[in-house]
Write an enzyme that holds these catalytic residues in place. Structure first.
Site, PDB file in Angstrom:
ATOM      1  CE  LYS A  21      -8.311   8.034  17.244  1.00  0.00           C
ATOM      2  NZ  LYS A  21      -9.670   7.546  16.512  1.00  0.00           N
TER       3      LYS A  21
ATOM      4  CB  THR B 228      -5.361   8.495  15.028  1.00  0.00           C
ATOM      5  OG1 THR B 228      -6.645   8.442  15.117  1.00  0.00           O
ATOM      6  CG2 THR B 228      -4.230   8.539  16.395  1.00  0.00           C
TER       7      THR B 228
ATOM      8  CE  LYS C 209      -0.755   5.891  13.161  1.00  0.00           C
ATOM      9  NZ  LYS C 209      -2.311   6.310  12.129  1.00  0.00           N
TER      10      LYS C 209
END
Lengths: 296, 296, 296, 296
Positions: free
Chosen positions: A171, A95, A240
């Protein structure tokens, strides 16, 4: 396919194993070399640097912890991008930010290489089982070229478009939607528990009726038990990803108040000492706010 | 079972039909008598008042639009509660407040009657098919007595506890969780659309991977098309249920910021002229805020 | 005092003029040289580069648009920091990030120079009048050394502590508090206007009783008239400051839900075409959400 | 003026005293008669019931705890409204709902009486000093008739319009704006404290520059000290006023996300045991969320 696989963490290691078992030829690189060497018995080469790892690869797969690791391993002078041959395809499966994905597309293009973004949904258990969901985006020919690799690691591949950042965005949006599930479960459970209703009974009613997706079960059980360890996906990582989502939303000019709410929950959870727990631990804040569980 | 069925709206009518077909003996009451009379051919009696409807019923089922209708039909002097015999069980199946549910429990108890709260999940199509999900709470013996009725109307019954309000709370919390699904889809779709990703492709990736519950498909399609009519469940009803949830949360002392966010969305959607649409229409506000769709 | 003054925008120009009038010796640098030259008649030197500007300065004042401009003019190789003599004090008076402030403190320290952060409250009219409010932080001796400069530009100086970032944080927090004033006025005015109460009458009642601070008057009039041009402080600048605040809050581990709410307002205002207006224009979103004013 | 004064709490008592001192003739009613009798020495009559209190009054002032008390004392059969003569003006000075204000206007009109809403800003100390701010609305002739009364109790009267609910709305909106001040101070102080800046120094910089209104001082000191007792205005009362505001906003169709945020703060503060404190105590939640102060 000759694959340079970079990043052998909780997710990368089982993904690499599945590729080897499917008959692909792997050269492995991991910052901590010992993790890579544990694969040696399985007939995979281990490289000392990203550059040597990609030297004669057809495809480079990166499964690293975040933007910085990708920058250091791929883009930095003397690293993978410089060392790879023209025509090589880089498949970024961790990611990363939409901005870095865009930058990688440009950089690989300038080196006459190809870039496909293909982040995945699924925790380590799905990675082991080769049952990840792959969100892919990039030039169609390149995605087709990668299909045998995706097939070895995942159960399904979704193509989001020809521009790699589309997959990273999907995502990040997916992770955001999971965070919404967690927050909605957390507030609901705070309410039913404080009202004297058994949380597990309530969860059963939800997951047995409208909320049949397994994430409701998985996260629901954690929250009903108010237990978030061991961490499948750590809170700092969740934070994050939320930050990357908000950065993408800022760049695109899209207010996302629910994502902001989750940001403040995650930040609060870190501030209140839940940094070692699974990211679902921000659910505890709903219970604390309501006085259902004491604060530590 | 001899049933007095009160309230023959979009949900009540098919529920009553399924009870008749399952062999129960129904006396029907509806404020607009014509709706009740359309059942006559099916060998159900039609009553002029709630009181006559319940006169020799073993069970009273109410499926009314809200608290006020239940108060007027059941609790008010001369209505169902006064007219029903001791031992009768009142099964309240519409979405009412936790406070009214508590009050009904007390009032029926004083009249030596029984009270079961049994609101349902499912839209009219599931009601037609006898596939509703029943959230039931009340004395166990009474719930058991109602099981043949539930079986005729629903596919599954969940028992939330011995206190009727538990079922109302579970229903309200469930609706809140749907609203969280809508908001998370809305914000995500605003983001992906404004970033140039096709909304339907994105939705397919979501529903084909982690978000497999049918609600994601149903609401996701509405939002991807930005089309919320015809209304399966109208926005004012959604707003009412959100208000009941927040009232229950206030009474219990539970802050629910995501529910508050949805409240403001629903209020905004009403203020911006979306009152005729399905409640999912509050999703349009995310698209408007981002400038993805023009305001009307 | 011999001052190198860098950055002659809407705020910097009047601040520099006040220093000259107070008898200080100024060397000016501005990226667009013409702006600096308009000062020539007033007996100030104009430099071609930041480096030549600071060559024999005792104090360097920067009043630049943001972090990047400070980095390019001060920290970059060959710029002010390298060119300045040991013992010089750099006084950073524009709104920069807490992180950059910390970095400047370290960098100047390594060059045996001094660093004081002294951002200001006040719009161009207060700058003209020499009536700014100075939020200063840094070594006490250095702040004392700067007092004559502050006295020429401002009406009051507040010392936040010995660590420069304290002043930047106070400035960002102050701007956040203004944004809270704007949001509270916006929501209130949407409510009273939609309820048929005159917005100006309401504003008078507020500012004549508890809300006597001039910011309530200034912003209140804009919002009552729903007119935000000409922009005293542009929306993109307001958004930038909000972003710096949230970055500082993230670094410190402090959830700030009201700041997040304002973030989404500012982002929405930009997305809805209000980027040319004063930052108070995000108030219009409250009016739009309520259907009080049409969307464009 | 012959005044029936109903409600002698912390606010009502000093208001009544100031009226007496200004030479008006008062008949007092208080549910707990002893409080009224302490006035006897001051040559005011004490009535046993609201009805006898108003019997020959020209004006009725109510300063009661909330809607219910006003309903019971004024509207209920046999109470003030029935007993008062045509032409009497009822001046409602406590904080009541917009809906009740509307209802009172209608009811008094039907009895050929008059109704003026005149809630006040100011805590007991301002009430003592006769320095309250009066927000008045109602027929102009009636407001003029009340001016001598307002002059005895307050320092300024603002006329919001001819419809009484306008004043109630202004009062509720004003309280909401105070709550925004509290929240903005709370988040800012959590940030500066956790960043190592002294909260009092920060507060001085704020109140000495842009935030000069006394409420910033008053609430700022409480929050800097994280001490909210003794309560000037209790948290449950603040919660009630927030509820009345949100009800008015709902009726008007106005989303107020900042008011919703404050609602959840107040609810959380009650749930976490701060119900005895001043309403500013919800500020502690910002400190707790950030881990600046421990939870109890």
């Amino acid at each position: 396919v000759k694959v340079a696989f970079i990043g052998l963490g909780k997710m990368g290691a089982p993904m690499a194993r599945n590729l080897i078992e499917a008959g692909h030829t792997l050269t492995l690189y991991n910052r901590t070399r010992a993790r890579a060497e544990s694969f040696a018995a399985q007939d995979a080469k281990v490289a000392d640097t990203p550059a040597t790892a990609v030297a004669d690869a057809e495809a480079i797969i990166t499964m690293l912890s975040g933007d910085r690791a990708v920058e250091e391993t791929v883009i930095a002078p003397g690293q993978a991008l410089e060392a790879a041959a023209p025509g090589t395809v880089h498949v970024s499966m961790s990611t990363i930010s939409v901005a870095l994905s865009r930058r990688l597309g440009t950089a690989h293009g300038q080196a006459r290489q190809h870039f496909v973004a293909a982040p995945v949904f699924g925790r380590p258990d799905l990675a082991e089982a080769g049952k990840l969901f792959v969100m892919a985006a990039g030039p169609h020919a390149q995605i087709d070229r990668c299909r045998p690799l995706f097939a070895a690691m995942g159960q399904k591949t979704f193509v989001l478009g020809a521009e790699p950042p589309a997959a990273n965005l999907a995502k990040l949006a997916g992770n955001f939607m999971i965070s919404a599930v967690i927050e909605s479960l957390a507030e609901s459970m705070a309410l039913v528990r404080k009202s004297g209703v058994d949380a597990s009974t309530f969860l059963e009613a939800l997951t047995g009726s409208l909320f049949t997706a397994p994430i409701y079960q998985g996260y629901g059980r954690m929250i009903a038990a108010d237990t978030y360890e061991p961490a499948g996906f750590g809170l700092p990582l969740g934070f994050k990803d939320n930050r990357l989502l908000l950065a993408a939303a800022e760049e695109a000019g899209v207010p996302m108040p629910l994502a902001s709410l989750v940001r403040d929950r995650l930040l609060g959870a870190l501030a209140q000492g839940l940094g070692e727990a699974d990211w679902a631990a921000f659910a505890r804040l709903s219970l604390r706010d309501a006085g259902v569980v004491p604060s530590d």
